[in-house]
Design a protein around this motif. Structure first.
Motif, PDB file in Angstrom:
ATOM      1  N   LEU A  89      17.550 -32.063  49.287  1.00  0.00           N
ATOM      2  CA  LEU A  89      18.085 -30.758  49.678  1.00  0.00           C
ATOM      3  C   LEU A  89      17.441 -30.302  50.981  1.00  0.00           C
ATOM      4  CD1 LEU A  89      18.127 -28.845  46.274  1.00  0.00           C
ATOM      5  CD2 LEU A  89      20.090 -29.707  47.547  1.00  0.00           C
ATOM      6  N   ASP A  90      18.234 -29.713  51.831  1.00  0.00           N
ATOM      7  CA  ASP A  90      17.731 -29.170  53.090  1.00  0.00           C
ATOM      8  C   ASP A  90      17.530 -27.669  52.913  1.00  0.00           C
ATOM      9  OD1 ASP A  90      17.602 -27.971  55.677  1.00  0.00           O
ATOM     10  OD2 ASP A  90      18.461 -29.800  56.523  1.00  0.00           O
ATOM     11  N   PRO A  91      16.307 -27.163  53.138  1.00  0.00           N
ATOM     12  CA  PRO A  91      16.059 -25.740  52.914  1.00  0.00           C
ATOM     13  C   PRO A  91      16.836 -24.821  53.858  1.00  0.00           C
ATOM     14  CG  PRO A  91      14.137 -26.779  53.888  1.00  0.00           C
ATOM     15  CD  PRO A  91      15.117 -27.871  53.567  1.00  0.00           C
ATOM     16  N   LEU A  92      17.301 -25.344  54.983  1.00  0.00           N
ATOM     17  CA  LEU A  92      18.033 -24.528  55.936  1.00  0.00           C
ATOM     18  C   LEU A  92      19.548 -24.729  55.873  1.00  0.00           C
ATOM     19  CD1 LEU A  92      15.670 -24.843  59.003  1.00  0.00           C
ATOM     20  CD2 LEU A  92      15.798 -22.996  57.347  1.00  0.00           C
ATOM     21  N   ARG A  93      19.978 -25.972  55.749  1.00  0.00           N
ATOM     22  CA  ARG A  93      21.417 -26.229  55.785  1.00  0.00           C
ATOM     23  C   ARG A  93      22.086 -26.246  54.417  1.00  0.00           C
ATOM     24  NH1 ARG A  93      21.372 -31.127  59.915  1.00  0.00           N
ATOM     25  NH2 ARG A  93      19.301 -31.292  59.083  1.00  0.00           N
ATOM     26  N   SER A  94      21.329 -26.454  53.355  1.00  0.00           N
ATOM     27  CA  SER A  94      21.916 -26.409  52.012  1.00  0.00           C
ATOM     28  C   SER A  94      22.161 -24.954  51.646  1.00  0.00           C
ATOM     29  CB  SER A  94      20.966 -27.029  50.981  1.00  0.00           C
ATOM     30  OG  SER A  94      20.755 -28.388  51.241  1.00  0.00           O
ATOM     31  N   ARG A  95      23.385 -24.653  51.268  1.00  0.00           N
ATOM     32  CA  ARG A  95      23.695 -23.293  50.853  1.00  0.00           C
ATOM     33  C   ARG A  95      24.729 -23.321  49.744  1.00  0.00           C
ATOM     34  NH1 ARG A  95      27.769 -20.467  54.949  1.00  0.00           N
ATOM     35  NH2 ARG A  95      29.134 -22.237  55.237  1.00  0.00           N
ATOM     36  N   SER A  96      24.760 -22.254  48.982  1.00  0.00           N
ATOM     37  CA  SER A  96      25.692 -22.197  47.859  1.00  0.00           C
ATOM     38  C   SER A  96      26.083 -20.750  47.593  1.00  0.00           C
ATOM     39  CB  SER A  96      25.059 -22.820  46.609  1.00  0.00           C
ATOM     40  OG  SER A  96      23.931 -22.079  46.219  1.00  0.00           O
ATOM     41  N   ILE A  97      27.023 -20.608  46.684  1.00  0.00           N
ATOM     42  CA  ILE A  97      27.466 -19.277  46.277  1.00  0.00           C
ATOM     43  C   ILE A  97      26.364 -18.655  45.437  1.00  0.00           C
ATOM     44  CG2 ILE A  97      29.131 -18.060  44.835  1.00  0.00           C
ATOM     45  CD1 ILE A  97      31.181 -20.180  45.716  1.00  0.00           C
ATOM     46  N   GLY A  98      25.916 -17.497  45.837  1.00  0.00           N
ATOM     47  CA  GLY A  98      24.832 -16.821  45.128  1.00  0.00           C
ATOM     48  C   GLY A  98      25.279 -15.498  44.555  1.00  0.00           C
ATOM     49  N   GLY A  99      24.387 -14.880  43.799  1.00  0.00           N
ATOM     50  CA  GLY A  99      24.662 -13.569  43.219  1.00  0.00           C
ATOM     51  C   GLY A  99      23.863 -13.365  41.951  1.00  0.00           C
ATOM     52  N   ALA A 100      24.258 -12.333  41.200  1.00  0.00           N
ATOM     53  CA  ALA A 100      23.541 -11.995  39.970  1.00  0.00           C
ATOM     54  C   ALA A 100      24.475 -11.281  39.000  1.00  0.00           C
ATOM     55  CB  ALA A 100      22.342 -11.105  40.280  1.00  0.00           C
ATOM     56  N   ALA A 101      24.141 -11.384  37.707  1.00  0.00           N
ATOM     57  CA  ALA A 101      24.856 -10.678  36.644  1.00  0.00           C
ATOM     58  C   ALA A 101      23.836  -9.931  35.797  1.00  0.00           C
ATOM     59  CB  ALA A 101      25.645 -11.660  35.789  1.00  0.00           C
ATOM     60  N   VAL A 102      24.195  -8.697  35.419  1.00  0.00           N
ATOM     61  CA  VAL A 102      23.284  -7.821  34.688  1.00  0.00           C
ATOM     62  C   VAL A 102      24.052  -7.130  33.563  1.00  0.00           C
ATOM     63  CG1 VAL A 102      21.766  -5.817  34.901  1.00  0.00           C
ATOM     64  CG2 VAL A 102      21.976  -7.400  36.804  1.00  0.00           C
ATOM     65  N   GLU A 103      23.406  -7.006  32.406  1.00  0.00           N
ATOM     66  CA  GLU A 103      23.958  -6.258  31.282  1.00  0.00           C
ATOM     67  C   GLU A 103      22.857  -5.384  30.709  1.00  0.00           C
ATOM     68  OE1 GLU A 103      25.548  -8.908  28.381  1.00  0.00           O
ATOM     69  OE2 GLU A 103      27.067  -9.713  29.728  1.00  0.00           O
ATOM     70  N   GLY A 104      23.247  -4.358  29.980  1.00  0.00           N
ATOM     71  CA  GLY A 104      22.250  -3.511  29.348  1.00  0.00           C
ATOM     72  C   GLY A 104      22.803  -2.166  28.967  1.00  0.00           C
ATOM     73  N   THR A 105      21.907  -1.180  28.903  1.00  0.00           N
ATOM     74  CA  THR A 105      22.298   0.175  28.520  1.00  0.00           C
ATOM     75  C   THR A 105      21.559   1.202  29.370  1.00  0.00           C
ATOM     76  OG1 THR A 105      20.586   0.284  26.824  1.00  0.00           O
ATOM     77  CG2 THR A 105      22.769  -0.411  26.103  1.00  0.00           C
ATOM     78  N   VAL A 106      22.190   2.357  29.479  1.00  0.00           N
ATOM     79  CA  VAL A 106      21.557   3.528  30.077  1.00  0.00           C
ATOM     80  C   VAL A 106      21.539   4.598  28.999  1.00  0.00           C
ATOM     81  CG1 VAL A 106      21.775   5.356  31.804  1.00  0.00           C
ATOM     82  CG2 VAL A 106      22.352   3.009  32.416  1.00  0.00           C
ATOM     83  N   VAL A 107      20.356   5.086  28.685  1.00  0.00           N
ATOM     84  CA  VAL A 107      20.218   6.202  27.752  1.00  0.00           C
ATOM     85  C   VAL A 107      19.948   7.435  28.604  1.00  0.00           C
ATOM     86  CG1 VAL A 107      18.975   7.152  25.791  1.00  0.00           C
ATOM     87  CG2 VAL A 107      19.303   4.676  25.966  1.00  0.00           C
TER      88      VAL A 107
END
Length: 163
Positions: free
Chosen positions: A96-114
């Motif tokens: 893997l190349d730390p500069l040229r290797s790239r991919s689709i990124g992001g995050a998913a979150v679940e939980g509650t707000v009281v």
């Protein structure tokens, strides 16, 4: 004595403002079970850094939110994808190349707000780059940061579940 008399009104105002100050939302973020398994591949330290980053973003962005005053926000980071290889991935896959290797990124979150009144609201949010052409980030976690910022904006605006 004159100096003391001059500062007394200011001290009273500051003391009163401290009493009337609103309590910001409490944020608690944990790692989901599937992401814990992925942490071996991504690197446990980097995953923990992302939990800390999400917590910090939410605390700082929601500090002035009147709707979430005194609320407790309990979230689970369920999915996390880097835009560039993590250190752990680079060690395990030297090609893997730390500069040229790239991919689709992001995050998913679940939980509650009281909320302060005791009512509970479910939270569900995810954001990932739609395609490689949309990946504009230059860091490992650019899209994850984008997801955190968007989640904070949605929570501040009273939108708890967005997919």
């Amino acid at each position: 004595m004159r100096k003391l008399a001059f500062f007394a009104p200011f001290a009273a105002t500051i003391a009163f403002a401290g009493i009337a100050a609103a309590e910001p939302a409490t944020v608690n973020v944990t790692i989901g079970h599937e992401l814990q398994r992925d942490a071996e591949n991504l690197g446990a330290r980097e995953v923990q850094e992302q939990v800390d980053r999400l917590t910090w973003v939410l605390q700082s962005r929601l500090a002035d939110s009147a709707e979430l005053e005194g609320a407790r926000i309990d979230l689970v980071l369920t999915d996390l994808k880097p835009n560039r290889p993590t250190m752990e991935q680079l060690v395990k896959r030297p090609g893997l190349d730390p500069l040229r290797s790239r991919s689709i990124g992001g995050a998913a979150v679940e939980g509650t707000v009281v909320l302060a009144d005791g009512s509970t609201r479910p939270v569900r949010y995810d954001w990932f780059s739609p395609s490689l052409a949309d990946v504009q980030g230059s860091t490992t976690w650019t899209d994850a940061d984008r997801a955190y910022e968007r989640l904070a904006r949605n929570l501040a605006n009273g939108r708890y579940t967005v997919r």
